[in-house]
Write a protein that holds these residues in place. Structure first.
Motif, short mmCIF file in Angstrom:
data_model
loop_
_atom_site.label_atom_id
_atom_site.label_comp_id
_atom_site.label_asym_id
_atom_site.label_seq_id
_atom_site.Cartn_x
_atom_site.Cartn_y
_atom_site.Cartn_z
N GLN A 170 82.02 31.75 -7.16
CA GLN A 170 81.30 31.81 -5.90
C GLN A 170 80.93 33.25 -5.57
OE1 GLN A 170 84.44 30.06 -3.43
NE2 GLN A 170 84.90 32.08 -2.58
N LEU A 226 72.35 36.64 0.15
CA LEU A 226 73.26 35.56 0.56
C LEU A 226 74.06 35.93 1.80
CD1 LEU A 226 74.60 34.42 -2.93
CD2 LEU A 226 73.41 32.95 -1.28
N ARG A 229 76.11 33.29 3.78
CA ARG A 229 76.07 32.09 2.96
C ARG A 229 76.97 32.29 1.74
NH1 ARG A 229 70.43 31.01 0.97
NH2 ARG A 229 70.25 33.29 0.92
N LEU A 231 77.33 30.95 -2.23
CA LEU A 231 76.79 30.21 -3.35
C LEU A 231 77.95 29.81 -4.26
CD1 LEU A 231 73.65 30.97 -5.43
CD2 LEU A 231 75.78 30.47 -6.61
N TYR A 233 79.08 27.87 -7.78
CA TYR A 233 78.57 27.44 -9.08
C TYR A 233 79.64 26.67 -9.83
CZ TYR A 233 76.83 27.78 -13.91
OH TYR A 233 76.43 27.49 -15.18
N THR A 240 74.76 24.11 -8.76
CA THR A 240 75.01 25.12 -7.73
C THR A 240 74.72 24.51 -6.37
OG1 THR A 240 72.74 25.98 -7.82
CG2 THR A 240 74.36 27.05 -9.23
N ARG A 241 75.43 25.01 -5.37
CA ARG A 241 75.14 24.63 -4.00
C ARG A 241 75.42 25.84 -3.11
NH1 ARG A 241 79.94 22.59 -1.15
NH2 ARG A 241 81.75 22.71 -2.55
N THR A 242 74.73 25.91 -2.01
CA THR A 242 74.90 27.01 -1.08
C THR A 242 75.29 26.47 0.28
OG1 THR A 242 73.19 28.26 -2.25
CG2 THR A 242 73.81 29.04 -0.06
#
Length: 256
Positions: A170, A226, A229, A231, A233, A240-242
């Motif tokens: 992350q 970012l 936020r 991220l 992985y 991936t998601r945020t």
């Protein structure tokens, strides 16, 4: 000698070799001459010269960041080489900051490397962080992470934080609110380290490179970092998601 666009008081000259070296940056609209000048003038501190700090340092040096500080009191061990691509087998037993300085200078002699052979904690983090524009934290010790976050918050510095374990990594960027303590308010009781649970080597390269990329974006003013936020992985699933990080009004570091 190339001096970039006129009119800026912070304009820095580039030699012909530097123009050739950074040619792929100079033609990018989001970086160009002004952005490369900002990179050359930037002072970046990397806390932890391990799995994340090693690839991040390589890419920041290659990008032309003018001054890179490396804070780590550890020595290179054979087990590091599976993922810490900054080092070679001949470096085993040497202080990481010394080996890092040698390899980064070989990669880009235009970069000044400042070694800090210490562990950062509440007693020294703020003094060291103060001398830099931006900080990357890739350590796996939560007390260090809290000290670095608090120091960045107190000194008004941008913090790029990365973490990894097993097959997941992350990256997040913190500047003011929310801070890292809003994401992790206290040391998790089941906190894991790579030494305990393992980590696939290439994942460190992916996440460390993401950290370097976020640093370049922040310094050059390119795109959308970012900030606020996280991220995440998942390497096993190749997904991936945020997620957004909310500011905690009761946070002991940045709350009211």
């Amino acid at each position: 000698m190339w001096r970039g666009r006129p009119g800026g008081s912070s304009a820095m000259s580039f030699s012909e070799r530097e123009v050739e070296r950074y040619a792929r940056h100079l033609v990018l609209r989001e970086i160009g001459g002004p952005g490369q000048q900002k990179l050359k003038a930037a002072r970046v501190l990397i806390v932890g010269a391990g799995g994340l700090g090693a690839p991040a340092a390589l890419y920041l040096a290659a990008a032309g960041v003018g001054t890179i500080g490396i804070a780590d009191a550890d020595k290179v061990s054979l087990s590091n080489l599976q993922r810490q691509v900054l080092y070679a087998e001949a470096d085993v037993g040497q202080p990481k900051v010394e080996a890092a300085a040698i390899h980064l200078a070989a990669l880009n002699p235009n970069v000044a490397v400042v070694p800090h052979p210490v562990w950062l904690d509440a007693s020294n983090a703020r003094e060291i962080v103060r001398g830099y524009d931006l900080v990357l934290d890739g350590t796996d010790d939560f007390s260090t992470r809290f000290a670095v976050s608090d120091a960045c918050l107190a000194e008004g510095k941008v913090l790029v934080s990365g973490a990894l374990g097993r097959w997941t990594g992350q990256v997040g960027v913190f500047h003011g609110q929310p801070c890292y303590r809003c994401l992790v308010p206290e040391i998790p009781p089941d906190a894991e380290t790579c030494a305990l649970v393992g980590v696939v080597g290439a994942l460190a390269g992916v996440v460390g490179s993401m950290m370097a990329l976020e640093a370049v974006k922040v310094i050059a003013g390119a795109g959308k970092p970012l900030a606020g936020r996280l991220l995440i992985y998942d390497a096993l699933a190749a997904e991936t998601r945020t997620v957004r990080i909310g500011a905690d009004p009761g946070c002991p570091a940045c709350g009211a």
